[in-house]
Scaffold this motif. Structure first.
Motif, PDB file in Angstrom:
ATOM      1  N   PRO A  96      -5.113  64.999   3.117  1.00 51.51           N
ATOM      2  CA  PRO A  96      -6.071  66.012   3.630  1.00 51.51           C
ATOM      3  C   PRO A  96      -5.357  67.145   4.364  1.00 51.51           C
ATOM      4  O   PRO A  96      -4.468  66.910   5.183  1.00 51.51           O
ATOM      5  CB  PRO A  96      -6.954  65.197   4.590  1.00 51.51           C
ATOM      6  N   ARG A  97      -5.752  68.368   4.073  1.00 53.43           N
ATOM      7  CA  ARG A  97      -5.143  69.534   4.715  1.00 53.43           C
ATOM      8  C   ARG A  97      -5.552  69.654   6.174  1.00 53.43           C
ATOM      9  O   ARG A  97      -4.910  70.367   6.956  1.00 53.43           O
ATOM     10  CB  ARG A  97      -5.504  70.805   3.950  1.00 53.43           C
ATOM     11  N   GLU A  98      -6.632  69.003   6.562  1.00 51.57           N
ATOM     12  CA  GLU A  98      -7.060  69.052   7.953  1.00 51.57           C
ATOM     13  C   GLU A  98      -5.999  68.490   8.890  1.00 51.57           C
ATOM     14  O   GLU A  98      -5.888  68.899  10.051  1.00 51.57           O
ATOM     15  CB  GLU A  98      -8.375  68.265   8.137  1.00 51.57           C
ATOM     16  N   ILE A  99      -5.212  67.528   8.369  1.00 57.44           N
ATOM     17  CA  ILE A  99      -4.151  66.947   9.193  1.00 57.44           C
ATOM     18  C   ILE A  99      -3.120  68.012   9.532  1.00 57.44           C
ATOM     19  O   ILE A  99      -2.679  68.140  10.680  1.00 57.44           O
ATOM     20  CB  ILE A  99      -3.495  65.765   8.450  1.00 57.44           C
ATOM     21  N   GLU A 100      -2.731  68.819   8.540  1.00 61.01           N
ATOM     22  CA  GLU A 100      -1.763  69.889   8.776  1.00 61.01           C
ATOM     23  C   GLU A 100      -2.345  70.959   9.699  1.00 61.01           C
ATOM     24  O   GLU A 100      -1.651  71.473  10.581  1.00 61.01           O
ATOM     25  CB  GLU A 100      -1.356  70.523   7.449  1.00 61.01           C
ATOM     26  N   GLU A 101      -3.597  71.294   9.492  1.00 56.83           N
ATOM     27  CA  GLU A 101      -4.215  72.323  10.327  1.00 56.83           C
ATOM     28  C   GLU A 101      -4.259  71.893  11.781  1.00 56.83           C
ATOM     29  O   GLU A 101      -3.991  72.693  12.687  1.00 56.83           O
ATOM     30  CB  GLU A 101      -5.621  72.627   9.809  1.00 56.83           C
ATOM     31  N   SER A 102      -4.564  70.629  12.019  1.00 57.94           N
ATOM     32  CA  SER A 102      -4.588  70.125  13.396  1.00 57.94           C
ATOM     33  C   SER A 102      -3.197  70.157  14.015  1.00 57.94           C
ATOM     34  O   SER A 102      -3.031  70.507  15.185  1.00 57.94           O
ATOM     35  CB  SER A 102      -5.130  68.689  13.420  1.00 57.94           C
ATOM     36  N   ALA A 103      -2.191  69.806  13.211  1.00 55.27           N
ATOM     37  CA  ALA A 103      -0.815  69.811  13.713  1.00 55.27           C
ATOM     38  C   ALA A 103      -0.339  71.226  14.001  1.00 55.27           C
ATOM     39  O   ALA A 103       0.388  71.470  14.975  1.00 55.27           O
ATOM     40  CB  ALA A 103       0.102  69.138  12.702  1.00 55.27           C
ATOM     41  N   GLU A 104      -0.733  72.197  13.163  1.00 48.31           N
ATOM     42  CA  GLU A 104      -0.335  73.580  13.384  1.00 48.31           C
ATOM     43  C   GLU A 104      -0.953  74.136  14.660  1.00 48.31           C
ATOM     44  O   GLU A 104      -0.332  74.921  15.379  1.00 48.31           O
ATOM     45  CB  GLU A 104      -0.739  74.438  12.185  1.00 48.31           C
ATOM     46  N   ASP A 118      -1.470  72.460  17.277  1.00 46.87           N
ATOM     47  CA  ASP A 118      -0.676  71.878  18.369  1.00 46.87           C
ATOM     48  C   ASP A 118       0.748  72.409  18.408  1.00 46.87           C
ATOM     49  O   ASP A 118       1.569  71.945  19.214  1.00 46.87           O
ATOM     50  CB  ASP A 118      -0.642  70.356  18.231  1.00 46.87           C
ATOM     51  N   GLY A 119       1.076  73.361  17.515  1.00 44.07           N
ATOM     52  CA  GLY A 119       2.389  73.977  17.529  1.00 44.07           C
ATOM     53  C   GLY A 119       3.434  73.278  16.689  1.00 44.07           C
ATOM     54  O   GLY A 119       4.638  73.503  16.878  1.00 44.07           O
ATOM     55  N   CYS A 120       3.028  72.446  15.747  1.00 41.72           N
ATOM     56  CA  CYS A 120       3.971  71.711  14.898  1.00 41.72           C
ATOM     57  C   CYS A 120       4.460  72.619  13.771  1.00 41.72           C
ATOM     58  O   CYS A 120       3.655  73.226  13.050  1.00 41.72           O
ATOM     59  CB  CYS A 120       3.294  70.471  14.324  1.00 41.72           C
ATOM     60  N   GLY A 121       5.779  72.721  13.603  1.00 40.40           N
ATOM     61  CA  GLY A 121       6.353  73.537  12.540  1.00 40.40           C
ATOM     62  C   GLY A 121       6.343  72.820  11.209  1.00 40.40           C
ATOM     63  O   GLY A 121       6.034  71.626  11.116  1.00 40.40           O
ATOM     64  N   LYS A 122       6.703  73.556  10.157  1.00 44.34           N
ATOM     65  CA  LYS A 122       6.678  72.994   8.811  1.00 44.34           C
ATOM     66  C   LYS A 122       7.669  71.839   8.644  1.00 44.34           C
ATOM     67  O   LYS A 122       7.338  70.809   8.060  1.00 44.34           O
ATOM     68  CB  LYS A 122       6.971  74.092   7.782  1.00 44.34           C
ATOM     69  N   ILE A 123       8.882  72.024   9.154  1.00 42.70           N
ATOM     70  CA  ILE A 123       9.893  70.973   9.008  1.00 42.70           C
ATOM     71  C   ILE A 123       9.501  69.732   9.807  1.00 42.70           C
ATOM     72  O   ILE A 123       9.588  68.602   9.315  1.00 42.70           O
ATOM     73  CB  ILE A 123      11.273  71.495   9.456  1.00 42.70           C
ATOM     74  N   GLN A 124       9.049  69.962  11.045  1.00 46.84           N
ATOM     75  CA  GLN A 124       8.616  68.834  11.865  1.00 46.84           C
ATOM     76  C   GLN A 124       7.423  68.136  11.244  1.00 46.84           C
ATOM     77  O   GLN A 124       7.324  66.901  11.256  1.00 46.84           O
ATOM     78  CB  GLN A 124       8.264  69.323  13.269  1.00 46.84           C
ATOM     79  N   MET A 125       6.504  68.908  10.667  1.00 45.12           N
ATOM     80  CA  MET A 125       5.330  68.320  10.019  1.00 45.12           C
ATOM     81  C   MET A 125       5.734  67.472   8.801  1.00 45.12           C
ATOM     82  O   MET A 125       5.166  66.412   8.546  1.00 45.12           O
ATOM     83  CB  MET A 125       4.380  69.435   9.582  1.00 45.12           C
ATOM     84  N   PHE A 126       6.760  67.951   8.072  1.00 45.87           N
ATOM     85  CA  PHE A 126       7.221  67.220   6.895  1.00 45.87           C
ATOM     86  C   PHE A 126       7.761  65.840   7.277  1.00 45.87           C
ATOM     87  O   PHE A 126       7.408  64.833   6.668  1.00 45.87           O
ATOM     88  CB  PHE A 126       8.294  68.040   6.189  1.00 45.87           C
ATOM     89  N   PHE A 127       8.621  65.817   8.305  1.00 44.73           N
ATOM     90  CA  PHE A 127       9.260  64.555   8.674  1.00 44.73           C
ATOM     91  C   PHE A 127       8.351  63.639   9.494  1.00 44.73           C
ATOM     92  O   PHE A 127       8.457  62.411   9.385  1.00 44.73           O
ATOM     93  CB  PHE A 127      10.547  64.824   9.463  1.00 44.73           C
ATOM     94  N   SER A 128       7.469  64.190  10.295  1.00 40.24           N
ATOM     95  CA  SER A 128       6.657  63.359  11.194  1.00 40.24           C
ATOM     96  C   SER A 128       5.296  62.995  10.627  1.00 40.24           C
ATOM     97  O   SER A 128       4.672  62.023  11.077  1.00 40.24           O
ATOM     98  CB  SER A 128       6.471  64.074  12.535  1.00 40.24           C
ATOM     99  N   MET A 129       4.822  63.755   9.613  1.00 36.61           N
ATOM    100  CA  MET A 129       3.469  63.492   9.112  1.00 36.61           C
ATOM    101  C   MET A 129       3.437  63.269   7.601  1.00 36.61           C
ATOM    102  O   MET A 129       2.917  62.256   7.129  1.00 36.61           O
ATOM    103  CB  MET A 129       2.541  64.659   9.489  1.00 36.61           C
ATOM    104  N   ILE A 130       3.990  64.208   6.828  1.00 32.91           N
ATOM    105  CA  ILE A 130       3.871  64.123   5.375  1.00 32.91           C
ATOM    106  C   ILE A 130       4.652  62.931   4.828  1.00 32.91           C
ATOM    107  O   ILE A 130       4.146  62.160   3.995  1.00 32.91           O
ATOM    108  CB  ILE A 130       4.346  65.427   4.711  1.00 32.91           C
ATOM    109  N   LEU A 131       5.896  62.751   5.272  1.00 35.52           N
ATOM    110  CA  LEU A 131       6.705  61.632   4.785  1.00 35.52           C
ATOM    111  C   LEU A 131       6.089  60.275   5.122  1.00 35.52           C
ATOM    112  O   LEU A 131       5.995  59.404   4.240  1.00 35.52           O
ATOM    113  CB  LEU A 131       8.131  61.728   5.325  1.00 35.52           C
ATOM    114  N   PRO A 132       5.665  60.036   6.376  1.00 34.14           N
ATOM    115  CA  PRO A 132       5.018  58.738   6.652  1.00 34.14           C
ATOM    116  C   PRO A 132       3.762  58.489   5.831  1.00 34.14           C
ATOM    117  O   PRO A 132       3.520  57.364   5.382  1.00 34.14           O
ATOM    118  CB  PRO A 132       4.683  58.833   8.153  1.00 34.14           C
ATOM    119  N   LEU A 133       2.970  59.542   5.600  1.00 32.69           N
ATOM    120  CA  LEU A 133       1.755  59.377   4.802  1.00 32.69           C
ATOM    121  C   LEU A 133       2.064  59.196   3.317  1.00 32.69           C
ATOM    122  O   LEU A 133       1.209  58.729   2.564  1.00 32.69           O
ATOM    123  CB  LEU A 133       0.836  60.590   4.989  1.00 32.69           C
TER     124      LEU A 133
END
Length: 282
Positions: A171-179, A181-196
């Motif tokens: 779901p894209r809502e996860i990325e929108e919520s992280a953005e 909160d100030g989460c960058g693309k690289i941080q989002m990749f390693f902390s959210m996309i990879l675990p999911l």
């Protein structure tokens, strides 16, 4: 009431057919394995004098002892090293390539994705001569490291295809919520996309791991000495060494197959979860 009975009768018939087909598939799948294990414990000529599916007179462990002391451990070590390094590189490269293709919008996304998918249609064996020449020119010929590059390169297209489809389902809502909160693309990749994406990556690890473990053509082309060859060549060389000792060859096959069986038993839940979660949706 009649329609309910008819639908229930159809459901029962469908379950019976499915059960019969499942039993038939299980018999077809397990028969070669049972044949292989039973005959690996027999004496040298016992398989020829008695039925191939007959239980051995006694468990002959000397077949396994002789195989394990005959250089099998070195083949096994090479296979494990090549498999581990290749899978780590493959999963990382595939994840890095799939993330922008699945989550970003840019003009070249579709052409790049189309080229990657088109690479799936390239027959692997037509590249044996170019890869051989490349390994010779780079000094990697007759080393286990010469196998890592081809294994990763030829597995990337199917891996990116599967993993991109899987990441699109997040779901894209996860990325929108992280953005927010100030989460960058690289941080989002390693902390959210990879675990999911773990179920999809587990599916790729099992699928590609089995192919790499059993691969023969590149090992036969890019390696020459016994100390640098992997298990598929061990089977080939043991077959020549023990050409009349079929139980010994069956012992080699059993030991070669065992790690993949254990890996599938351990990770089968992740494989099923990855497949049903959209990892193979196109």
């Amino acid at each position: 009431m009649d329609s309910y009975k008819k639908s229930r009768r159809k459901s029962i018939i469908a379950w019976i057919i499915a059960f019969v087909l499942a039993i038939g598939a299980a018999i077809v799948s397990f028969t070669p394995f049972i044949f292989m294990v039973l005959n690996s414990f027999k004496e040298k000529f016992e398989m020829l004098t008695k039925g191939v599916f007959q239980l051995p007179d006694q468990l002959n462990w000397s077949n396994y002892t002789e195989v394990l002391t005959g250089g099998f451990a070195n083949y096994f070590k090479n296979s494990v090293i090549v498999l581990a390094i290749s899978l780590i590189l493959l999963l990382f490269i595939s994840a890095c390539a799939s993330y922008p293709l699945a989550r970003f919008k840019f003009k070249m996304a579709q052409p790049i994705y189309a080229i990657i998918v088109a690479c799936m249609s390239i027959p692997v064996h037509i590249t044996l001569i170019p890869v051989f020449k490349m390994s010779k020119s780079t000094g990697l010929y007759d080393t286990i490291w010469s196998l890592v590059g081809p294994y990763v390169a030829f597995a990337v297209p199917i891996s990116v295809f599967i993993l991109t489809s899987f990441m699109k389902e997040i779901p894209r809502e996860i990325e929108e919520s992280a953005e927010i909160d100030g989460c960058g693309k690289i941080q989002m990749f390693f902390s959210m996309i990879l675990p999911l994406s773990k179920p999809g990556m587990a599916t790729l690890a099992i699928y590609n791991g089995v192919n790499m473990w059993n691969e023969f053509s590149f090992v036969n082309t890019l390696t020459q000495s016994a100390q640098n060859r992997t298990l598929p060549l061990a089977i080939w060389e043991f077959q020549g060494q023990y050409s009349m000792n079929t139980p010994m060859i069956m012992a080699v096959l059993t030991l070669t197959l065992l790690p993949m069986v254990i890996m599938f038993i351990i990770f089968q839940d992740k494989l099923v979860k990855g497949m049903t979660a959209g990892a193979v949706k196109g």
